[in-house]
Design an enzyme around this catalytic site. Sequence first.
Site, PDB file in Angstrom:
ATOM      1  N   HIS A  81      -6.855  38.460  50.018  1.00  0.00           N
ATOM      2  CA  HIS A  81      -5.689  37.655  49.644  1.00  0.00           C
ATOM      3  C   HIS A  81      -5.574  37.702  48.121  1.00  0.00           C
ATOM      4  O   HIS A  81      -6.584  37.823  47.420  1.00  0.00           O
ATOM      5  CB  HIS A  81      -5.965  36.218  50.111  1.00  0.00           C
ATOM      6  N   ASP A 134     -14.791  34.098  50.423  1.00  0.00           N
ATOM      7  CA  ASP A 134     -13.532  33.360  50.562  1.00  0.00           C
ATOM      8  C   ASP A 134     -13.413  32.982  52.042  1.00  0.00           C
ATOM      9  O   ASP A 134     -13.103  33.830  52.880  1.00  0.00           O
ATOM     10  CB  ASP A 134     -12.379  34.260  50.107  1.00  0.00           C
ATOM     11  N   GLN A 145      -9.855  31.455  55.765  1.00  0.00           N
ATOM     12  CA  GLN A 145      -9.424  31.689  57.155  1.00  0.00           C
ATOM     13  C   GLN A 145     -10.582  31.581  58.139  1.00  0.00           C
ATOM     14  O   GLN A 145     -10.418  31.921  59.312  1.00  0.00           O
ATOM     15  CB  GLN A 145      -8.786  33.076  57.280  1.00  0.00           C
ATOM     16  N   LYS A 171      -6.077  24.376  55.929  1.00  0.00           N
ATOM     17  CA  LYS A 171      -6.131  25.436  56.947  1.00  0.00           C
ATOM     18  C   LYS A 171      -7.116  25.070  58.055  1.00  0.00           C
ATOM     19  O   LYS A 171      -7.420  25.870  58.928  1.00  0.00           O
ATOM     20  CB  LYS A 171      -6.523  26.769  56.306  1.00  0.00           C
ATOM     21  N   CYS A 205       0.676  37.511  51.093  1.00  0.00           N
ATOM     22  CA  CYS A 205      -0.114  37.404  49.850  1.00  0.00           C
ATOM     23  C   CYS A 205      -1.291  38.365  49.888  1.00  0.00           C
ATOM     24  O   CYS A 205      -2.397  38.033  49.429  1.00  0.00           O
ATOM     25  CB  CYS A 205      -0.624  35.982  49.608  1.00  0.00           C
TER      26      CYS A 205
HETATM   27  N1  PLP Z   1      -7.771  33.294  50.805  1.00  0.00           N
HETATM   28  C1  PLP Z   1      -7.276  33.552  52.009  1.00  0.00           C
HETATM   29  C2  PLP Z   1      -7.972  34.551  52.894  1.00  0.00           C
HETATM   30  C3  PLP Z   1      -6.125  32.898  52.451  1.00  0.00           C
HETATM   31  O1  PLP Z   1      -5.629  33.163  53.654  1.00  0.00           O
HETATM   32  C4  PLP Z   1      -5.490  31.969  51.594  1.00  0.00           C
HETATM   33  C5  PLP Z   1      -4.239  31.316  51.995  1.00  0.00           C
HETATM   34  O2  PLP Z   1      -3.516  31.794  52.831  1.00  0.00           O
HETATM   35  C6  PLP Z   1      -6.072  31.721  50.346  1.00  0.00           C
HETATM   36  C7  PLP Z   1      -7.205  32.395  49.984  1.00  0.00           C
HETATM   37  C8  PLP Z   1      -5.483  30.716  49.414  1.00  0.00           C
HETATM   38  O3  PLP Z   1      -5.602  29.437  49.968  1.00  0.00           O
HETATM   39  P1  PLP Z   1      -4.890  28.195  49.270  1.00  0.00           P
HETATM   40  O4  PLP Z   1      -3.442  28.565  49.147  1.00  0.00           O
HETATM   41  O5  PLP Z   1      -5.133  27.076  50.222  1.00  0.00           O
HETATM   42  O6  PLP Z   1      -5.523  27.992  47.955  1.00  0.00           O
END
Ligand code: PLP
Length: 406
Positions: free
Chosen positions: A123, A200, A203, A226, A364
């Site tokens: 992401h 990270d 998900q 999430k 993203c």
């Molecule tokens: N990393 C991953 C794999 C994500 O799917 C997302 C959001 O969709 C993020 C990071 C960023 O999360 P946040 O927008 O809650 O900071």
Amino acid sequence: MGIDQNSIIAQFPILKQQINKFPLVYFDNAATTQKPQCVIESLTDYYSNFNSNIHRGVHHLSQKATEAYEQVRAQIKDFIHANSSNEIVFTKGTTDSINLLAFSIGETFIEEGDEIIVSELEHHSNIVPWQMLCQRKKAHLRVIPVNDEGDLLIDEYRKLLNKRTRLVAVGHVSNALGTVNPIKEIIDLAHQNNSFVLIDGAQAVAHLAVDVKALDCDFYAFSGHKMYGPMGIGVLYGKKHLLEQLQPYQGGGEMIASVSFEKTTYNELPYKFEAGTPNVADVLALSKAIEFIQKYGISNLAKLESEVLEYATEEFKKIKRIKIVGTAKRKAGVLSFLIEGVHPYDVGTILDQFGIAVRTGNHCAEPIMTRLGIRGTIRASFAAYNTKEEVDRLLKAIHKTIDMFG
Ligand code: PLP
């Protein structure tokens, strides 16, 4: 024994509504999950009954709020199996957690010529902070490639590791394709190379049991929204001895031990990383989301989701004009696809006419789209309240879409 899915669904008031005269089918859970009643009520309860600023008040409300806030830190420590509550830093979300780490680790450990490894699946939140750090420190970003199915090429990863590799930052589960990465192997290989590892987990936390001790990752980031919790709250887990060494990210109230114009000293962990008034209400509501998950058991919730994912995948395979994007060996929660001859945006717009919420675009995660030679996908992402009947409604709407476009 299975769990009663209807009792889960009943707890989400938003799901009871109709959109465009159809009962809502919410398949945009990778973007954000819906919230159970207990989470919603927790927010009202906090502001109705014990709103106050924490940590520095002697009065009743402040003490009550402080105690509740710190209890949640301990609850999260248990939830992800950390060693100590001091390893749990509250942030605004995954993005904030990664930016914090990129700044702090950058100031402490990264030098010119060092290398940071990410993967092609990441992401943007797990790419851009590292790019910014590389620019600041004249370090270099290296990228683990993926195959056409969406699996990371571990042999290529091995080749990337070298004595300049300071950090490996990879996702636990890909939001764009649903790939569950072999993070234990990735972590072990990084550690054999004396590199730090950030996972990270944005998900992952709502779909897999996370045990940071067993994984032995150095840092783990995730977002409350999430995992059935509120927006605006997240966590950065870090091993205590590492967090202790890191420079703080932001300066301000709460993160200091003492301040003078000559010299300021920083507070102990985790407060060193929590400058300013914290988001108490959302921390308390996150606690209710964790209780919700634990009441049913994460493996039971995951089973419901994987049954829906498997069913949808099998049914989608039968439709000639559909191409599933991302067929990794192990997947969680996400079905990305394309319909031949129809733009994803048009598919998303038509599905909305049938009350079905999906996401379209690059999610993203532009680099993985570029790697696969596409601009974006249609993504259906699942949570524990989604059913096979809802997948049937999606299929029906997709057939109608195909008919409309000829
Ligand atoms: N990393 C991953 C794999 C994500 O799917 C997302 C959001 O969709 C993020 C990071 C960023 O999360 P946040 O927008 O809650 O900071």
